[in-house]
Enzyme design. Sequence first.
Site, short mmCIF file in Angstrom:
data_model
loop_
_atom_site.label_atom_id
_atom_site.label_comp_id
_atom_site.label_asym_id
_atom_site.label_seq_id
_atom_site.Cartn_x
_atom_site.Cartn_y
_atom_site.Cartn_z
N ASP A 29 0.83 -1.21 0.00
CA ASP A 29 0.00 0.00 0.00
C ASP A 29 0.87 1.26 0.00
O ASP A 29 1.89 1.31 0.70
CB ASP A 29 -0.86 -0.03 1.27
CG ASP A 29 -1.83 1.13 1.36
OD1 ASP A 29 -2.82 1.12 0.63
OD2 ASP A 29 -1.59 2.05 2.18
N GLU B 170 1.61 -0.46 -4.87
CA GLU B 170 0.53 0.46 -5.24
C GLU B 170 1.12 1.84 -5.53
O GLU B 170 1.52 2.56 -4.62
CB GLU B 170 -0.52 0.58 -4.13
CG GLU B 170 -1.74 1.38 -4.59
CD GLU B 170 -2.21 2.46 -3.64
OE1 GLU B 170 -3.26 3.05 -3.92
OE2 GLU B 170 -1.54 2.75 -2.63
C1 AAO Z 1 -9.05 8.61 6.33
C2 AAO Z 1 -9.83 9.88 6.08
C3 AAO Z 1 -8.91 11.09 6.14
C4 AAO Z 1 -8.19 11.12 7.49
C5 AAO Z 1 -7.44 9.81 7.66
C6 AAO Z 1 -6.75 9.75 9.03
O1 AAO Z 1 -10.47 9.81 4.82
O2 AAO Z 1 -9.69 12.27 5.98
O3 AAO Z 1 -7.27 12.19 7.52
O4 AAO Z 1 -8.33 8.71 7.55
O5 AAO Z 1 -7.71 9.69 10.04
C7 AAO Z 1 -7.82 4.88 2.79
C8 AAO Z 1 -8.84 5.95 2.43
C9 AAO Z 1 -8.52 7.29 3.08
C10 AAO Z 1 -8.39 7.10 4.59
C11 AAO Z 1 -7.24 6.11 4.81
C12 AAO Z 1 -6.98 5.82 6.28
O6 AAO Z 1 -8.86 6.10 1.03
O7 AAO Z 1 -9.59 8.18 2.82
O8 AAO Z 1 -8.12 8.33 5.24
O9 AAO Z 1 -7.59 4.84 4.19
O10 AAO Z 1 -8.13 5.38 6.91
C13 AAO Z 1 -3.28 8.65 -2.69
C14 AAO Z 1 -2.17 7.62 -2.47
C15 AAO Z 1 -2.66 6.19 -2.53
C16 AAO Z 1 -3.88 5.98 -1.67
C17 AAO Z 1 -4.94 6.99 -2.08
C18 AAO Z 1 -6.20 6.89 -1.24
O11 AAO Z 1 -1.12 7.83 -3.40
O12 AAO Z 1 -1.61 5.36 -2.06
O13 AAO Z 1 -4.41 8.32 -1.92
N1 AAO Z 1 -4.37 4.59 -1.72
C19 AAO Z 1 -4.04 3.62 -0.63
C20 AAO Z 1 -5.21 2.70 -0.29
C21 AAO Z 1 -6.31 3.51 0.39
C22 AAO Z 1 -5.81 4.01 1.72
C23 AAO Z 1 -4.39 4.42 1.72
C24 AAO Z 1 -3.57 4.24 0.62
C25 AAO Z 1 -3.80 4.81 3.01
O14 AAO Z 1 -5.63 2.03 -1.44
O15 AAO Z 1 -7.49 2.74 0.54
O16 AAO Z 1 -6.59 5.18 2.12
O17 AAO Z 1 -3.36 3.59 3.62
C26 AAO Z 1 -3.72 11.88 -6.84
C27 AAO Z 1 -2.44 11.13 -6.65
C28 AAO Z 1 -2.64 9.82 -5.93
C29 AAO Z 1 -3.45 10.01 -4.68
C30 AAO Z 1 -4.78 10.67 -5.08
C31 AAO Z 1 -5.72 10.83 -3.88
O18 AAO Z 1 -4.56 11.24 -7.80
O19 AAO Z 1 -1.87 10.87 -7.90
O20 AAO Z 1 -1.37 9.29 -5.60
O21 AAO Z 1 -3.66 8.73 -4.06
O22 AAO Z 1 -4.49 11.94 -5.64
O23 AAO Z 1 -5.38 11.89 -3.10
C32 AAO Z 1 -6.82 12.63 -11.04
C33 AAO Z 1 -5.45 12.06 -11.27
C34 AAO Z 1 -5.00 11.22 -10.08
C35 AAO Z 1 -5.04 12.08 -8.86
C36 AAO Z 1 -6.45 12.55 -8.71
C37 AAO Z 1 -6.66 13.39 -7.49
O24 AAO Z 1 -7.78 11.57 -11.09
O25 AAO Z 1 -5.50 11.27 -12.42
O26 AAO Z 1 -3.69 10.73 -10.28
O27 AAO Z 1 -6.86 13.30 -9.83
O28 AAO Z 1 -5.89 14.54 -7.58
#
Ligand code: AAO
Length: 497
Positions: free
Chosen positions: A201, A237
């Site tokens: 992850d 990932e």
């Molecule tokens: C939760 C709450 C938060 C709180 C936190 C702590 O939602 O508000 O602050 O708890 O209490 C999952 C959930 C999160 C959650 C977290 C912990 O999704 O909401 O937070 O558990 O409970 C990035 C990362 C990627 C990640 C993804 C979610 O790079 O690694 O965010 N995925 C993994 C897991 C996921 C998990 C985590 C990681 C954490 O699969 O389930 O989170 O362990 C851009 C970047 C990406 C980035 C995205 C999202 O994407 O390129 O790297 O992903 O933004 O921020 C277009 C673009 C695309 C871009 C997007 C958005 O679509 O093509 O590339 O726009 O700008």
Amino acid sequence: YKNPNTAGGRTAMVHLFEWPWRSIARECEDFLGPHSFGGVQISPPHEHRILYDTNIQRPWYEAYQPVSYKLVSRRGNRAEFIDMVQRCNNAGVRIYVDAVVNHMCGGDAGVGKGYGDSAYDTDAYAFAEVPYDISHFNVPQGYEQCPTGGPINTYNSAQIVRNCNLEGLLDLDHSQGYVRDRIVDYFNDVINIGVAGFRVDASKHMWPDNIQAIFDMTDNLNTAYFPGNTRPFFYQEVIDQDTGEAVTAAEYINIARVTDFIYGREVSETFKGYKSLDSLSSFGIHWGVKISDETAVVFIDNHDNQRGHGGGGNVLMYKNQEDYKLAIAFMLSWPHGFPRIMSSYKFDQQWTGPPADNDWNTEEPTFNADGSCVSTDSYGWVCEHRWRGIKNMVEWRNQAGTEPVQNFWGDYSRLAFSRGNRAFIAIGRGGSSINERLQTGLPSGEYCNMAVVDYDSSARSCTGHSTVNVDSSGYADISISGNSGDNLLFIHVGASK
Ligand code: AAO
């Protein structure tokens, strides 16, 4: 690290998102083993924070907030985990662990205890069970380490992406031997139990050199199930949509496999009708997809982007039933990457946790007479992997093996091709019919149309009446009506009368 370590030529995995360990053990024995699935990506098995409030209730994403590496979670305890790994391996199905090692829980957690009673204090950066203390995290080391002093607020700086907190999650410093050792202890614990590999992850948020060092310290796989000297399978990932961010998938492809997010976007858009199906004849590394066959893990949707997390929202998923089924069938038919099938539960809100009773005990999936999972319109397990068009395409992919794509035919909304002389598929999108005499590449015979019927191998017969007759020169009348889900036809050499 790129070999998925599947048994006997199996070529696909399923993500049983949020399934309890006891349900996965049973699914391996009753369904995945007999239907030749290669492996299961399980949800994170380590101890996590318990999140609850009246709005979000018990969201699925608490699983991504580690408190320790003890094997106790909403999905089961250590004994149940061990039982699952043994029973799945015995059924010929591998277990891949979703490993959350970039960070611990959110800094908003405060003082509390995790799912297995381990204490944490996020103000002090203290995780008693591991143990980690404030010296093991990046942000407390100051602005030279994490220039924002806390959050990741831009993806334009590799240092910010890798040294600051993703979503407020306390970011570990993997340059330290001590931190690496704790993670390797966790990996080796589950390797010795018998898992075959890991989804890593948030790999994008870790420095490639640190990841490499951690992988290199892991044990070989357990020789009770794997040949001697077998290395674990790792897939990292990394979300790279080719948008010019500072961190790219290319930095990780020499270490191990990498998740390809462009693949699912492109296939989804094509099956939504933005592009012609026959343009898929050149699908692969030259098409916009960035990660090569032997390095990619490919998928249409994942647990994030099907609910708008992780930059998602445009991909097909179970809610787009027919187009989705066709997109998955195409993924499984095409010789590129190691494919992952998503298996979901129904949700209304992006935070909704899995089907559960009033005490938040996850409900076990139950099944209808036709093998599908019991659910209502808005609640329950979806079990995409049990849809006939998907489950039988897993066997089709195994049968196709390494044969190349041949006999490609198609137009804007239709395509057909064979994989050498072993398997043939035809797809009609958006209500398009096919009534053509096409070259299937197959030896003459009467084959079961596995999109519609199953194959009974002991009786050497189809379980229904849909068959395809291939003549001695490989041609067959291929017909798809385009009405009410009659949009897919596929046959292979393992299922003829
Ligand atoms: C939760 C709450 C938060 C709180 C936190 C702590 O939602 O508000 O602050 O708890 O209490 C999952 C959930 C999160 C959650 C977290 C912990 O999704 O909401 O937070 O558990 O409970 C990035 C990362 C990627 C990640 C993804 C979610 O790079 O690694 O965010 N995925 C993994 C897991 C996921 C998990 C985590 C990681 C954490 O699969 O389930 O989170 O362990 C851009 C970047 C990406 C980035 C995205 C999202 O994407 O390129 O790297 O992903 O933004 O921020 C277009 C673009 C695309 C871009 C997007 C958005 O679509 O093509 O590339 O726009 O700008």
